[in-house]
Write a protein that holds these residues in place. Sequence first.
Motif, PDB file in Angstrom:
ATOM      1  N   PRO A  28       3.997  -3.790  12.336  1.00 19.21           N
ATOM      2  CA  PRO A  28       3.949  -2.834  11.332  1.00 19.21           C
ATOM      3  C   PRO A  28       3.385  -1.491  11.520  1.00 19.21           C
ATOM      4  O   PRO A  28       2.608  -1.312  12.556  1.00 19.21           O
ATOM      5  CB  PRO A  28       2.696  -3.522  10.255  1.00 19.21           C
ATOM      6  N   SER A  30       3.377   2.797  10.144  1.00 20.52           N
ATOM      7  CA  SER A  30       3.327   3.590   8.796  1.00 20.52           C
ATOM      8  C   SER A  30       3.579   4.847   9.313  1.00 20.52           C
ATOM      9  O   SER A  30       2.504   5.624   9.642  1.00 20.52           O
ATOM     10  CB  SER A  30       2.055   3.450   7.959  1.00 20.52           C
ATOM     11  N   ASN A 141      14.158  -1.124   2.085  1.00 20.13           N
ATOM     12  CA  ASN A 141      13.322  -0.136   2.857  1.00 20.13           C
ATOM     13  C   ASN A 141      13.909   1.131   2.694  1.00 20.13           C
ATOM     14  O   ASN A 141      13.117   2.263   2.694  1.00 20.13           O
ATOM     15  CB  ASN A 141      13.320  -0.649   4.491  1.00 20.13           C
ATOM     16  N   GLN A 212       3.910  -1.722   4.336  1.00 19.77           N
ATOM     17  CA  GLN A 212       4.471  -1.778   5.742  1.00 19.77           C
ATOM     18  C   GLN A 212       3.864  -3.450   5.907  1.00 19.77           C
ATOM     19  O   GLN A 212       4.443  -4.176   6.757  1.00 19.77           O
ATOM     20  CB  GLN A 212       3.993  -0.828   6.699  1.00 19.77           C
TER      21      GLN A 212
END
Length: 380
Positions: A28, A30, A141, A212
């Motif tokens: 993950p 961001s 997304n 995320q």
Amino acid sequence: MARDDFQERTEQATPKRLQEARDRGQIPRSRELVTAAVLIAAAGGLLAFGPHLIGGLMQTMRNGLTLDRSLLMDSQALYPLLANALLHAVQLMTPLLILLVLAALLSSVALGGISFSMQAIGFKWERLDPLAGFGRVFSLNGLMELAKALVKFLVVAVVAVTVLWLEAGSLMGLGGYSVHPALALTGHLVGWSFLAFAASLILIAAADAPFQLWQHAKQLRMTQQEVRDESKETEGQPDIKRKQRQLQREIAQRRMMQEVPKADVVVTNPTHYAVALRYDQERMNAPRVVAKGKDLVAARIRETAAEHGVPVQSAPELARAIYFHTRLGQEVPTALYLVVAQLLAYVYQIKAGAAPENGPPSLSVPPEFAQPPSPVGGVD
């Protein structure tokens, strides 16, 4: 079609699945968090180092524009001056650059940690597929990225309008200042306005970071069949594990049978249990169990003992007590020392050709050893 295609991915990713994803560089991240952190660090760095940085750069420019005529006519002398000016500028900007690098690094690893994968940076032909590209654009997304861009624009616009409205008086009053005070006030207004714009992005990052994490966990979800298959791959098929345990048991039994010829006596039940004892006065504190078993294993122990001339004595209570209360390779319990010593003394007398006329001794075990406890380890 694969069977997993009909199953919903309802199971959380296993540690193995998570590690495989990390190895591929799938962790993950961001970008909004990184952007907000870098911009806030830049705004804070400019406010903290700005006066020193601007003053140093102005001094460097002043020194570069006030050269002697002789130096201007000497091309060889200009290179060292230019190098010194560049070095001085880099030294002035180093604290700000270090702050930006630290902000970028720390914010990028805040969610998924540190990860380096060659697979993530490798060339993949599917990235050139236009259909896959359109799919990514119109995916969840992609829609989230569009929504974040619109929200980011609205938030920054609202903050900008608010800052301009609050500082309208100061901006309108700049015309009444001389050049240097006006420049200082302008720098102050620009720096704090920049910090306010950057800080507004924290709202976007605060919403993007949990998204995320959720999306990463969703992408790695597994079906129940995948979890079962992975468990089989990790722990082994049940039949394979059963065969492995059987093979290990057979190897242990063969090793145990190799110790029977070295025993001093084999105590039997007389048919269900058999225990082989060995005692070395120089190396052992007490007699030790070198072999034990029941039923077929007990029969093999008796046969091996007979083949190698090891005495076999029937003592049902003692055989059961040793079998149930002593692990393979351990010394007999202290409470059984006396009765085992009586048995060994009788065996040694037989080997010496001086068997007692009254036959074997009466062997009785303590009451607490008369009943078997909970199962213990050993080779049966």
